[in-house]
Design a protein around this motif. Structure first.
Motif, PDB file in Angstrom:
ATOM      1  N   TYR A 115       6.449  -3.853   9.714  1.00  0.00           N
ATOM      2  CA  TYR A 115       5.200  -4.500   9.313  1.00  0.00           C
ATOM      3  C   TYR A 115       4.606  -5.336  10.441  1.00  0.00           C
ATOM      4  CZ  TYR A 115       8.077  -8.689   8.599  1.00  0.00           C
ATOM      5  OH  TYR A 115       8.920  -9.755   8.775  1.00  0.00           O
ATOM      6  N   GLY A 131       1.527  -2.413  13.154  1.00  0.00           N
ATOM      7  CA  GLY A 131       2.316  -2.669  11.955  1.00  0.00           C
ATOM      8  C   GLY A 131       1.539  -2.415  10.672  1.00  0.00           C
ATOM      9  N   ASN A 132       2.291  -2.307   9.592  1.00  0.00           N
ATOM     10  CA  ASN A 132       1.695  -2.065   8.282  1.00  0.00           C
ATOM     11  C   ASN A 132       2.305  -3.059   7.294  1.00  0.00           C
ATOM     12  OD1 ASN A 132       0.675  -1.167   5.881  1.00  0.00           O
ATOM     13  ND2 ASN A 132       1.514   0.904   6.029  1.00  0.00           N
ATOM     14  N   LYS A 133       1.538  -4.077   6.914  1.00  0.00           N
ATOM     15  CA  LYS A 133       2.028  -5.115   6.015  1.00  0.00           C
ATOM     16  C   LYS A 133       2.172  -4.634   4.578  1.00  0.00           C
ATOM     17  CE  LYS A 133       0.191  -9.035   8.667  1.00  0.00           C
ATOM     18  NZ  LYS A 133      -0.667 -10.245   8.626  1.00  0.00           N
ATOM     19  N   ASP A 134       1.596  -3.479   4.240  1.00  0.00           N
ATOM     20  CA  ASP A 134       1.653  -2.985   2.864  1.00  0.00           C
ATOM     21  C   ASP A 134       2.858  -2.089   2.597  1.00  0.00           C
ATOM     22  OD1 ASP A 134      -0.728  -4.268   2.148  1.00  0.00           O
ATOM     23  OD2 ASP A 134      -1.936  -2.628   2.965  1.00  0.00           O
ATOM     24  N   LEU A 135       3.709  -1.867   3.610  1.00  0.00           N
ATOM     25  CA  LEU A 135       4.897  -1.037   3.406  1.00  0.00           C
ATOM     26  C   LEU A 135       5.799  -1.610   2.322  1.00  0.00           C
ATOM     27  CD1 LEU A 135       6.240  -0.014   6.918  1.00  0.00           C
ATOM     28  CD2 LEU A 135       5.413   1.501   5.127  1.00  0.00           C
ATOM     29  N   PHE A 153      10.565  -5.246   5.222  1.00  0.00           N
ATOM     30  CA  PHE A 153       9.214  -5.263   4.674  1.00  0.00           C
ATOM     31  C   PHE A 153       8.618  -6.656   4.756  1.00  0.00           C
ATOM     32  CE2 PHE A 153      11.567  -2.009   2.093  1.00  0.00           C
ATOM     33  CZ  PHE A 153      11.001  -0.907   2.698  1.00  0.00           C
ATOM     34  N   HIS A 154       7.296  -6.701   4.629  1.00  0.00           N
ATOM     35  CA  HIS A 154       6.584  -7.972   4.588  1.00  0.00           C
ATOM     36  C   HIS A 154       7.088  -8.780   3.384  1.00  0.00           C
ATOM     37  CE1 HIS A 154       3.159 -10.712   3.857  1.00  0.00           C
ATOM     38  NE2 HIS A 154       2.971 -10.628   5.162  1.00  0.00           N
TER      39      HIS A 154
END
Length: 331
Positions: free
Chosen positions: A101, A122-126, A42-43
């Motif tokens: 992310y 990507g998804n930084k809020d994961l 994760f981020h």
């Protein structure tokens, strides 16, 4: 022209955990635990997850009102509640994604002309997928502990499931990023019975155990961003493993009955009509039920507009069972 490919992934985890147990008079038992995990998947802003659990049991056979019941060797009630975390993230092909992310790109070399295409956004809020587990049960033993039975019932709520978001149009240009997008509730129970005893065989002790178990569970989607509830994606209210199909009211007994049927079922008969010399309905053809009353059999694509299909079964197994026998003979 030659191509050289390389592939590497890295993953790290940092964990802290603690546990406390308390036993009073071999009658009341309490246990509590807590753990904190940090995953590199994760981020940095969302890597830490904290999970805990608490459980207890009450051994009734230690109470005065049951101590003199000779045939009852043990009776214990138990319950627990806790949370767990999951950082396992899979792509659309079922492979583990280690940095979901981050954006991913594909580089193509076409005779010296290089092109770069974004294949994953990507998804930084994961963050962590979390499950909340409630369990209640009992254990009992009879006849000097030769007969043992147990029963457990549980509810597991999985929150913020790590999976693909809702289906995106082709013009998006990349696969749907992983998201904390869905919730799932699983209800189930498990029961087991065991008989164990010993006797002398050829002057040596022979011990044996016979056991049987059975269990069942169902899972239902309680949240998913699919307002149209299309059947190609999970939808809120869906029971996992649903099988959608048409309802059939037997066969047409005569050609006349088939000709007089007011419902147009050419859609479901198109495979037959493609090779038939005489198209149309005839004696012996299936008689499909018009569930929505519009005199036409149509395919369902959304749980919001069921048309002429309904849930007719489930592909997931029910009532899982097991049997076992074990023995040992000294000598």
């Amino acid at each position: 022209m030659s191509d050289m490919n390389s592939y590497t992934q890295e993953h790290s985890m940092e964990s802290f955990f603690g546990r406390v147990n308390y036993d009073f008079d071999n009658k009341y038992y309490l246990s509590a635990s807590i753990r904190s995990d940090e995953s590199s998947k994760f981020h940095p802003d969302h890597r830490r997850g904290t999970f805990w659990s608490v459980g207890g049991s009450w051994r009734l056979t230690q109470e005065e009102f049951l101590k003199d019941v000779e045939w009852l060797s043990n009776l214990k009630l138990k319950a627990s509640y806790g949370t767990q975390g999951n950082d396992g993230i899979l792509d659309i092909n079922g492979y583990v994604v280690y940095q979901p992310y981050l954006k991913q790109y594909s580089v193509t070399n076409n005779n010296g002309d290089f092109s770069v295409v974004e294949t994953y956004r990507g998804n930084k809020d994961l963050t962590w997928e979390k499950s909340k587990n409630l369990n209640i049960g009992l254990e009992a033993a009879f006849l000097n502990n030769r007969l043992n039975v147990s029963f457990d019932a549980y509810i597991r709520d999985t929150k913020d499931m790590l999976m693909a978001g809702k289906t995106l149009p082709g013009v998006y240009g990349a696969s749907s990023p992983r998201m904390n997008v869905a919730d799932l509730r699983t209800k189930g129970w498990e029961a087991s019975i065991t008989w164990g005893d010993s006797f002398t065989l050829a002057s040596k002790p022979f011990n044996y155990r016979i056991m049987a178990g059975i269990g069942d569970n169902t899972s239902k989607v309680t949240k998913y961003d699919n307002p149209n509830r299309t059947l190609t994606d999970p939808y809120e209210g869906q029971q996992l493993g649903e099988i959608w199909g048409y309802v059939v009211d037997g066969y047409f007994k005569t050609d006349e009955e088939a000709r007089n049927y007011k419902v147009d079922q050419s859609f479901v008969n198109q495979m037959i009509n493609a090779s038939a010399l005489d198209n149309g309905l005839h004696a012996g053809d299936l008689k499909f039920v018009d569930l929505d009353g519009n005199n036409k059999i149509e395919q369902t694509t959304s749980a919001n507009d069921r048309k002429d299909m309904k849930v007719i079964g489930n592909s997931l197994p029910r009532y899982n069972y097991n049997f076992g026998i074990s023995a040992d003979w000294y000598g």
